[in-house]
Design a protein around this motif. Structure first.
Motif, mmCIF file in Angstrom:
data_model
loop_
_atom_site.group_PDB
_atom_site.id
_atom_site.type_symbol
_atom_site.label_atom_id
_atom_site.label_comp_id
_atom_site.label_asym_id
_atom_site.label_seq_id
_atom_site.Cartn_x
_atom_site.Cartn_y
_atom_site.Cartn_z
ATOM 1 N N UNK A 1 0.835 -1.197 0.000
ATOM 2 C CA UNK A 1 0.000 0.000 0.000
ATOM 3 C C UNK A 1 0.871 1.249 0.000
ATOM 4 N N UNK A 2 1.820 1.317 0.933
ATOM 5 C CA UNK A 2 2.671 2.497 1.046
ATOM 6 C C UNK A 2 3.934 2.153 1.816
ATOM 7 N N UNK A 3 5.017 2.891 1.486
ATOM 8 C CA UNK A 3 6.307 2.730 2.148
ATOM 9 C C UNK A 3 6.826 4.093 2.551
ATOM 10 N N UNK A 4 7.603 4.124 3.640
ATOM 11 C CA UNK A 4 8.320 5.338 4.000
ATOM 12 C C UNK A 4 9.712 4.935 4.471
ATOM 13 N N UNK B 1 1.049 2.770 -3.667
ATOM 14 C CA UNK B 1 0.406 2.035 -4.745
ATOM 15 C C UNK B 1 -0.475 3.009 -5.525
ATOM 16 N N UNK B 2 -0.578 2.786 -6.831
ATOM 17 C CA UNK B 2 -1.379 3.694 -7.664
ATOM 18 C C UNK B 2 -2.819 3.784 -7.176
ATOM 19 N N UNK B 3 -3.334 2.689 -6.651
ATOM 20 C CA UNK B 3 -4.738 2.637 -6.245
ATOM 21 C C UNK B 3 -5.051 3.523 -5.044
ATOM 22 N N UNK B 4 -4.030 3.962 -4.297
ATOM 23 C CA UNK B 4 -4.288 4.766 -3.098
ATOM 24 C C UNK B 4 -3.694 6.169 -3.178
ATOM 25 N N UNK B 5 -2.975 6.467 -4.258
ATOM 26 C CA UNK B 5 -2.358 7.796 -4.395
ATOM 27 C C UNK B 5 -3.427 8.880 -4.324
ATOM 28 N N UNK B 6 -3.132 9.905 -3.544
ATOM 29 C CA UNK B 6 -4.058 11.012 -3.392
ATOM 30 C C UNK B 6 -5.106 10.793 -2.319
ATOM 31 N N UNK B 7 -5.210 9.567 -1.805
ATOM 32 C CA UNK B 7 -6.195 9.267 -0.767
ATOM 33 C C UNK B 7 -5.539 8.869 0.556
#
Length: 115
Positions: free
Chosen positions: A48-51, A60-66
């Motif tokens: 989903x996401x990394x930092x 992930x493209x599906x969650x960008x901006x959200x």
């Protein structure tokens, strides 16, 4: 040994928000790449996401901006702020800590998006 404990999951209506937290212990938290993954029923686990330790973020493209991932090294905690939730975001969300060849997982927290 690294222990990761997730919290913050639950049931939310479409368009709603949740914030997941992952508390880490037993390690120098700031040196790890921290990530959130999810696994929906019948599907493979996905990123989903990394930092990174430097604060660089990937989504992930599906969650960008959200969704927004963040970390507080003083509290040994990584967060996932999820806005604009959709039914397809329904999954068990897992926290991950990674450094070199070592990777650790939390037990997961259920997120259900439904009206």
């Amino acid at each position: 040994q690294v222990q990761l404990v997730e919290s913050g999951g639950g049931l939310v209506q479409p368009g709603g928000s949740l914030r997941l937290s992952c508390a880490a212990s037993g390690t120098i938290f700031s040196t790890y790449i921290m990530g959130w993954y999810r696994q929906a029923a019948g599907k493979q686990r996905e990123l989903v996401a990394l930092i990174t330790s430097a604060g660089t973020r990937n989504y992930a493209d599906s969650v960008k901006g959200r969704f927004t991932i963040s970390r507080d090294n003083a509290k040994n905690t990584v967060y996932l702020q999820m806005n604009g939730l959709k039914p397809e975001d329904t999954a068990v969300y897992y926290c991950n800590a990674m450094r070199n060849v070592y990777a650790y997982w939390g037990q997961g927290t259920q997120v259900t998006v439904s009206s």
